[in-house]
Design a protein around this motif. Structure first.
Motif, PDB file in Angstrom:
ATOM      1  N   LYS A 123       3.906   1.509  -1.189  1.00 53.11           N
ATOM      2  CA  LYS A 123       4.521   1.647  -2.509  1.00 53.11           C
ATOM      3  C   LYS A 123       3.525   2.184  -3.530  1.00 53.11           C
ATOM      4  O   LYS A 123       3.871   3.045  -4.361  1.00 53.11           O
ATOM      5  CB  LYS A 123       5.058   0.284  -2.963  1.00 53.11           C
ATOM      6  CG  LYS A 123       5.867   0.347  -4.244  1.00 53.11           C
ATOM      7  CD  LYS A 123       6.469  -1.003  -4.568  1.00 53.11           C
ATOM      8  CE  LYS A 123       7.304  -0.934  -5.841  1.00 53.11           C
ATOM      9  NZ  LYS A 123       7.910  -2.260  -6.175  1.00 53.11           N
ATOM     10  N   ILE A 124       2.282   1.685  -3.452  1.00 47.50           N
ATOM     11  CA  ILE A 124       1.246   2.188  -4.358  1.00 47.50           C
ATOM     12  C   ILE A 124       1.008   3.672  -4.122  1.00 47.50           C
ATOM     13  O   ILE A 124       0.861   4.459  -5.065  1.00 47.50           O
ATOM     14  CB  ILE A 124      -0.052   1.380  -4.173  1.00 47.50           C
ATOM     15  CG1 ILE A 124       0.144  -0.055  -4.670  1.00 47.50           C
ATOM     16  CG2 ILE A 124      -1.214   2.031  -4.920  1.00 47.50           C
ATOM     17  CD1 ILE A 124      -1.040  -0.952  -4.410  1.00 47.50           C
ATOM     18  N   LEU A 125       0.975   4.069  -2.825  1.00 52.01           N
ATOM     19  CA  LEU A 125       0.767   5.481  -2.497  1.00 52.01           C
ATOM     20  C   LEU A 125       1.923   6.337  -3.012  1.00 52.01           C
ATOM     21  O   LEU A 125       1.696   7.431  -3.554  1.00 52.01           O
ATOM     22  CB  LEU A 125       0.616   5.635  -0.981  1.00 52.01           C
ATOM     23  CG  LEU A 125       0.362   7.056  -0.461  1.00 52.01           C
ATOM     24  CD1 LEU A 125      -0.929   7.609  -1.052  1.00 52.01           C
ATOM     25  CD2 LEU A 125       0.300   7.079   1.059  1.00 52.01           C
ATOM     26  N   GLU A 126       3.162   5.829  -2.849  1.00 54.16           N
ATOM     27  CA  GLU A 126       4.320   6.577  -3.338  1.00 54.16           C
ATOM     28  C   GLU A 126       4.269   6.712  -4.864  1.00 54.16           C
ATOM     29  O   GLU A 126       4.584   7.780  -5.411  1.00 54.16           O
ATOM     30  CB  GLU A 126       5.602   5.883  -2.903  1.00 54.16           C
ATOM     31  CG  GLU A 126       5.868   5.974  -1.402  1.00 54.16           C
ATOM     32  CD  GLU A 126       7.103   5.197  -0.996  1.00 54.16           C
ATOM     33  OE1 GLU A 126       7.638   4.452  -1.853  1.00 54.16           O
ATOM     34  OE2 GLU A 126       7.537   5.320   0.168  1.00 54.16           O
ATOM     35  N   GLN A 127       3.890   5.623  -5.538  1.00 53.21           N
ATOM     36  CA  GLN A 127       3.787   5.686  -6.996  1.00 53.21           C
ATOM     37  C   GLN A 127       2.702   6.673  -7.423  1.00 53.21           C
ATOM     38  O   GLN A 127       2.876   7.432  -8.386  1.00 53.21           O
ATOM     39  CB  GLN A 127       3.487   4.300  -7.561  1.00 53.21           C
ATOM     40  CG  GLN A 127       4.638   3.318  -7.420  1.00 53.21           C
ATOM     41  CD  GLN A 127       4.275   1.932  -7.911  1.00 53.21           C
ATOM     42  OE1 GLN A 127       3.107   1.640  -8.164  1.00 53.21           O
ATOM     43  NE2 GLN A 127       5.282   1.070  -8.041  1.00 53.21           N
ATOM     44  N   ARG A 128       1.609   6.671  -6.680  1.00 55.33           N
ATOM     45  CA  ARG A 128       0.529   7.610  -6.990  1.00 55.33           C
ATOM     46  C   ARG A 128       0.985   9.052  -6.782  1.00 55.33           C
ATOM     47  O   ARG A 128       0.679   9.941  -7.590  1.00 55.33           O
ATOM     48  CB  ARG A 128      -0.686   7.292  -6.120  1.00 55.33           C
ATOM     49  CG  ARG A 128      -1.920   8.129  -6.431  1.00 55.33           C
ATOM     50  CD  ARG A 128      -3.058   7.738  -5.515  1.00 55.33           C
ATOM     51  NE  ARG A 128      -3.360   6.310  -5.645  1.00 55.33           N
ATOM     52  CZ  ARG A 128      -4.187   5.671  -4.824  1.00 55.33           C
ATOM     53  NH1 ARG A 128      -4.743   6.316  -3.809  1.00 55.33           N
ATOM     54  NH2 ARG A 128      -4.448   4.401  -5.035  1.00 55.33           N
ATOM     55  N   GLU A 129       1.740   9.269  -5.690  1.00 56.68           N
ATOM     56  CA  GLU A 129       2.243  10.616  -5.430  1.00 56.68           C
ATOM     57  C   GLU A 129       3.239  11.042  -6.516  1.00 56.68           C
ATOM     58  O   GLU A 129       3.258  12.215  -6.923  1.00 56.68           O
ATOM     59  CB  GLU A 129       2.901  10.673  -4.056  1.00 56.68           C
ATOM     60  CG  GLU A 129       1.899  10.543  -2.899  1.00 56.68           C
ATOM     61  CD  GLU A 129       2.592  10.534  -1.555  1.00 56.68           C
ATOM     62  OE1 GLU A 129       3.845  10.425  -1.539  1.00 56.68           O
ATOM     63  OE2 GLU A 129       1.891  10.621  -0.521  1.00 56.68           O
ATOM     64  N   GLU A 130       4.053  10.086  -6.971  1.00 61.21           N
ATOM     65  CA  GLU A 130       4.994  10.408  -8.041  1.00 61.21           C
ATOM     66  C   GLU A 130       4.258  10.798  -9.323  1.00 61.21           C
ATOM     67  O   GLU A 130       4.645  11.744 -10.018  1.00 61.21           O
ATOM     68  CB  GLU A 130       5.915   9.216  -8.295  1.00 61.21           C
ATOM     69  CG  GLU A 130       6.921   8.961  -7.166  1.00 61.21           C
ATOM     70  CD  GLU A 130       7.772   7.737  -7.437  1.00 61.21           C
ATOM     71  OE1 GLU A 130       7.559   7.109  -8.512  1.00 61.21           O
ATOM     72  OE2 GLU A 130       8.636   7.410  -6.605  1.00 61.21           O
ATOM     73  N   ILE A 131       3.183  10.064  -9.615  1.00 59.47           N
ATOM     74  CA  ILE A 131       2.395  10.375 -10.810  1.00 59.47           C
ATOM     75  C   ILE A 131       1.750  11.743 -10.683  1.00 59.47           C
ATOM     76  O   ILE A 131       1.760  12.565 -11.621  1.00 59.47           O
ATOM     77  CB  ILE A 131       1.335   9.283 -11.043  1.00 59.47           C
ATOM     78  CG1 ILE A 131       2.010   7.955 -11.405  1.00 59.47           C
ATOM     79  CG2 ILE A 131       0.367   9.694 -12.157  1.00 59.47           C
ATOM     80  CD1 ILE A 131       1.049   6.795 -11.511  1.00 59.47           C
ATOM     81  N   GLU A 132       1.188  12.016  -9.497  1.00 59.89           N
ATOM     82  CA  GLU A 132       0.561  13.327  -9.281  1.00 59.89           C
ATOM     83  C   GLU A 132       1.602  14.446  -9.352  1.00 59.89           C
ATOM     84  O   GLU A 132       1.324  15.515  -9.896  1.00 59.89           O
ATOM     85  CB  GLU A 132      -0.149  13.337  -7.926  1.00 59.89           C
ATOM     86  CG  GLU A 132      -1.369  12.412  -7.870  1.00 59.89           C
ATOM     87  CD  GLU A 132      -2.012  12.421  -6.499  1.00 59.89           C
ATOM     88  OE1 GLU A 132      -1.426  13.028  -5.564  1.00 59.89           O
ATOM     89  OE2 GLU A 132      -3.090  11.816  -6.350  1.00 59.89           O
ATOM     90  N   GLN A 137       2.433  14.963 -12.950  1.00 61.18           N
ATOM     91  CA  GLN A 137       1.349  15.705 -13.590  1.00 61.18           C
ATOM     92  C   GLN A 137       1.384  17.180 -13.204  1.00 61.18           C
ATOM     93  O   GLN A 137       1.154  18.070 -14.041  1.00 61.18           O
ATOM     94  CB  GLN A 137      -0.001  15.083 -13.207  1.00 61.18           C
ATOM     95  CG  GLN A 137      -0.224  13.695 -13.789  1.00 61.18           C
ATOM     96  CD  GLN A 137      -1.513  13.071 -13.310  1.00 61.18           C
ATOM     97  OE1 GLN A 137      -2.149  13.573 -12.377  1.00 61.18           O
ATOM     98  NE2 GLN A 137      -1.909  11.970 -13.942  1.00 61.18           N
ATOM     99  N   ASN A 165       0.831  -1.213   0.000  1.00 63.28           N
ATOM    100  CA  ASN A 165       0.000   0.000   0.000  1.00 63.28           C
ATOM    101  C   ASN A 165       0.863   1.259   0.000  1.00 63.28           C
ATOM    102  O   ASN A 165       0.547   2.251  -0.679  1.00 63.28           O
ATOM    103  CB  ASN A 165      -0.931  -0.001   1.209  1.00 63.28           C
ATOM    104  CG  ASN A 165      -2.037  -1.037   1.083  1.00 63.28           C
ATOM    105  OD1 ASN A 165      -2.303  -1.528  -0.016  1.00 63.28           O
ATOM    106  ND2 ASN A 165      -2.669  -1.380   2.181  1.00 63.28           N
TER     107      ASN A 165
END
Length: 222
Positions: free
Chosen positions: A148-157, A160, A146
Motif C-alpha cells: 500500500k505504501i508503494l502504491e501510494q508512493r507511485e500515485e504521488i510520483e 507529480q 508495504n
C-alpha cells in the motif's frame, strides 16, 4: 494357666488401601493401583480409603495429598475420604498414609494416578498452529502495508509527473514540442526504457510516429 508378667505385647501393623474412586457420577471400586483419565470438564474427583487394625479401626490418624496439585498433607483422625473440585489440567498422584500414634506412618498398598486432559486450545499442536497462523497474518499485514505504501508512493510520483507534464505543455509552443517533452519526461520521471508517441492520420487511417525517446535515440528531435 499363664503368667501375665510374661506376656509380650506385639504391636500390630496397619493395612491401608484406597478402596473407591468417584468421578463424573461414577464410582469405581479398586484393589490395585489405578490410572484415571478425565476430560477437563469432569475435573471433580473423590477418593475413599480405609486402614484395617486388629484392635479396631477407630482413632487412626490419616494423612493424604494430591501430589502435583498441593504440597502439604491434610491430617485428620478417622477421615476416610478426600474430595477435590475444579482440578486444573495436568498429571496428579493421590497419596494416603495412616498411623496409630501420629508418629509412625505406613503408606497405602495401592495408588491412584489422575490425568486431566487439557482442552483443545491448551494442546501443543493447537498452540503451534495458532502461532503459525499469527505469524502468517503478521507477515501478510506487513507485506500488504508495504504494498500500500508503494502504491501510494507511485500515485504521488504519477501525480507529480502529470503536474510536470501539464506545466511543460503549458510552456510548450507547439504540439510537436509537447510530444517530444512528454516522451523525454516519460523516460526520466516514470522509469520507462523507451517512449514512442504516435498521432492518428485520420485521412490515411494510420498511426504516424511523431516523437520517440530512449537509449538508442539520437540527439535532438529526430
Amino acid at each position: 494357666y499363664f503368667h501375665p508378667d510374661k506376656l509380650v505385647s506385639i504391636p500390630t501393623s496397619l493395612t491401608l488401601s484406597i478402596q473407591d474412586v468417584k468421578s463424573d457420577g461414577e464410582s469405581r471400586h479398586i484393589t490395585d493401583s489405578f490410572d484415571l483419565t478425565l476430560p477437563y470438564l469432569s475435573n471433580d474427583i473423590s477418593f475413599y480409603f480405609s486402614a484395617i487394625n486388629l484392635y479396631g479401626s477407630k482413632n487412626i490418624y490419616y494423612q493424604y495429598k494430591l501430589t502435583g496439585y498441593e504440597k502439604e498433607w491434610h491430617t485428620g483422625i478417622d477421615v476416610r475420604e478426600a474430595h477435590y473440585t475444579s482440578l486444573p489440567t495436568g498429571n496428579f498422584s493421590f497419596e494416603v498414609r495412616a498411623s496409630l500414634d501420629g508418629i509412625n506412618w505406613i503408606k497405602s498398598n495401592n495408588a491412584v494416578s489422575v490425568v486431566i486432559v487439557p482442552p483443545i486450545w491448551q494442546r501443543w499442536w493447537f498452540i503451534s498452529f495458532c502461532m503459525l497462523l499469527l505469524s502468517g497474518s503478521l507477515i501478510w499485514l506487513f507485506a500488504s502495508r508495504n504494498k500500500k505504501i508503494l502504491e501510494q508512493r507511485e500515485e504521488i510520483e504519477m501525480e507529480q509527473a502529470i503536474n510536470y507534464f501539464a506545466t511543460n505543455m503549458y510552456e510548450a509552443q507547439s504540439v510537436e514540442n509537447i510530444l517530444w517533452e512528454v516522451a523525454r519526461s516519460c523516460i526520466g520521471r516514470l522509469g520507462f526504457e523507451d517512449c514512442v508517441i504516435y498521432l492518428v492520420d485520420e485521412k490515411r487511417q494510420i498511426l504516424v510516429q511523431t516523437a520517440a525517446h530512449g537509449p538508442k535515440s539520437p540527439a535532438g528531435n529526430q
